[in-house]
Design an enzyme around this catalytic site. Structure first.
Site, mmCIF file in Angstrom:
data_model
loop_
_atom_site.group_PDB
_atom_site.id
_atom_site.type_symbol
_atom_site.label_atom_id
_atom_site.label_comp_id
_atom_site.label_asym_id
_atom_site.label_seq_id
_atom_site.Cartn_x
_atom_site.Cartn_y
_atom_site.Cartn_z
ATOM 1 N N LEU A 1 0.850 -1.185 0.000
ATOM 2 C CA LEU A 1 0.000 0.000 0.000
ATOM 3 C C LEU A 1 0.887 1.237 0.000
ATOM 4 O O LEU A 1 1.663 1.443 0.941
ATOM 5 C CB LEU A 1 -0.909 0.036 1.223
ATOM 6 C CG LEU A 1 -1.988 -1.040 1.350
ATOM 7 C CD1 LEU A 1 -1.408 -2.390 1.760
ATOM 8 C CD2 LEU A 1 -3.042 -0.607 2.378
ATOM 9 N N GLY B 1 0.869 4.152 4.757
ATOM 10 C CA GLY B 1 1.709 3.380 3.821
ATOM 11 C C GLY B 1 2.201 2.093 4.450
ATOM 12 O O GLY B 1 2.811 2.144 5.503
ATOM 13 N N SER B 2 1.976 0.918 3.817
ATOM 14 C CA SER B 2 2.191 -0.307 4.565
ATOM 15 C C SER B 2 2.086 -1.533 3.677
ATOM 16 O O SER B 2 2.172 -1.450 2.461
ATOM 17 C CB SER B 2 1.140 -0.381 5.678
ATOM 18 O OG SER B 2 -0.146 -0.148 5.112
ATOM 19 N N ARG B 3 1.839 -2.693 4.316
ATOM 20 C CA ARG B 3 1.724 -3.976 3.628
ATOM 21 C C ARG B 3 0.604 -4.779 4.288
ATOM 22 O O ARG B 3 0.450 -4.758 5.515
ATOM 23 C CB ARG B 3 3.053 -4.732 3.733
ATOM 24 C CG ARG B 3 3.121 -6.062 2.987
ATOM 25 C CD ARG B 3 4.459 -6.725 3.284
ATOM 26 N NE ARG B 3 4.660 -7.976 2.565
ATOM 27 C CZ ARG B 3 5.415 -8.097 1.473
ATOM 28 N NH1 ARG B 3 6.024 -7.033 0.970
ATOM 29 N NH2 ARG B 3 5.571 -9.269 0.879
#
Length: 327
Positions: free
Chosen positions: A203, A293-295
């Site tokens: 993301l 912002g990430s996974r």
């Protein structure tokens, strides 16, 4: 005797480290807790009738919060605990769920908007009234533009659009917006209880960050892992970064077990998950978010009936993109 794969899994106890829906804490939580203290004092002092009305329609007999609960706002960070609750028609703040922004991000949205739009408005007002010219004028207008763009990005980040949820049986939909960066077969996953397929989604800061459940399911348990804040594009981030693993099983036979992992990134350092063991979820229902912002990873049981539809490089949307199908 029924096949073991079709038996309902017993609920796991709540991870004792998940005492709030945002286990990583943060300055915004501390500010909201401080504001809540003064808000409750003001209500008890000047709005005693309101406090009594809210107490009269409050349900439950357990307070899972570390503070007094006067109205639904006091439950914001503790909805994953055994707690009081209000019926929707008795909740005067229910409208916040219908805003086009993530309700759990409203405080950040307000704080960052003031941080960026406030100086941009003040500086632009000064420039328009001062008559300043020359290179300094251009530099300051560039600063105004940069602040305004940063503010707009924050507003864009916390958006919460409506999504059409596919209804066809057997579908597994995406738990997150972003780009599919990994599809990996696992010989044996101990939590799934056999072979599995891992799908990783990255993301960016421009994606919607609300997470959704991929199937209609019951929450079996949650596990929290403190950790690092590596770039979410790096494979080792899935092992070393802070994360919450949500263990679910389908609501219908054969009750397949699945895992959703919310993983932090270099910028996103706050995971939000408001679930608790025993919660029943509809397909596409919102379950949390990761801030900035990430996974997100999805682990599915690998069976002969499983058809993976997505592929590496695909851009997916939570709640609407079909990731896989059990034929």
């Amino acid at each position: 005797m029924a096949d073991a794969s079709q038996q309902r899994r017993p609920l796991e106890p709540m991870d004792p480290r998940l005492t709030t829906i945002q286990p990583g804490g943060g300055i915004i939580i501390r500010l909201e807790m401080a504001w809540g203290y003064w808000r409750r004092w003001w209500l008890k002092t000047f709005r005693k009738g309101y406090v009594e009305r809210m107490r009269a329609c409050r349900k439950g007999d357990v307070n899972g919060c570390p503070h007094e609960v006067l109205d639904p706002r006091d439950l914001k960070y503790y909805s994953n605990q055994p707690n009081y609750w209000w019926d929707p028609e008795d909740d005067p703040f229910r409208y916040r769920d219908n805003l086009p922004f993530a309700r759990v991000g409203l405080a950040e949205l307000i704080a960052f908007s003031v941080m960026f739009f406030g100086p941009a408005i003040g500086l632009s007002t000064y420039l328009l009234t001062s008559g300043l010219a020359g290179p300094v004028n251009y530099v300051l207008w560039t600063v105004v533009l940069a602040l305004a763009l940063l503010g707009l990005e924050i507003v864009w980040f916390f958006r919460n659009p409506q999504r059409p949820i596919p209804s066809e049986p057997g579908l597994v939909i995406s738990p997150a917006d972003g780009k599919v960066v990994l599809i990996e077969e696992i010989e044996h996953d101990p939590d799934i209880g056999g072979p599995a397929v891992l799908i990783g989604i990255f993301l960016s800061i421009f994606n919607v960050h609300i997470n959704r459940t991929p199937v209609a399911a019951r929450v079996i348990g949650l596990r929290y892992q403190p950790g690092k804040y590596l770039n979410a594009l790096r494979p080792e981030s899935a092992r070393e970064n802070e994360q919450v693993a949500i263990h679910i099983e389908e609501s219908y036979a054969p009750h397949r077990r699945m895992i959703i992992r919310q993983i932090t990134g270099a910028i996103a350092r706050r995971i939000v998950c408001w679930l608790k063991p025993g919660d029943e979820l509809e397909r596409g229902e919102q379950i949390g978010m990761i801030k900035l912002g990430s996974r997100t990873e999805l682990v599915l049981p690998r069976e002969a009936a499983l058809e993976i539809i997505t592929k590496v490089g695909d851009h997916v949307k939570a709640g609407s993109t079909i990731m896989a199908r059990y034929r």
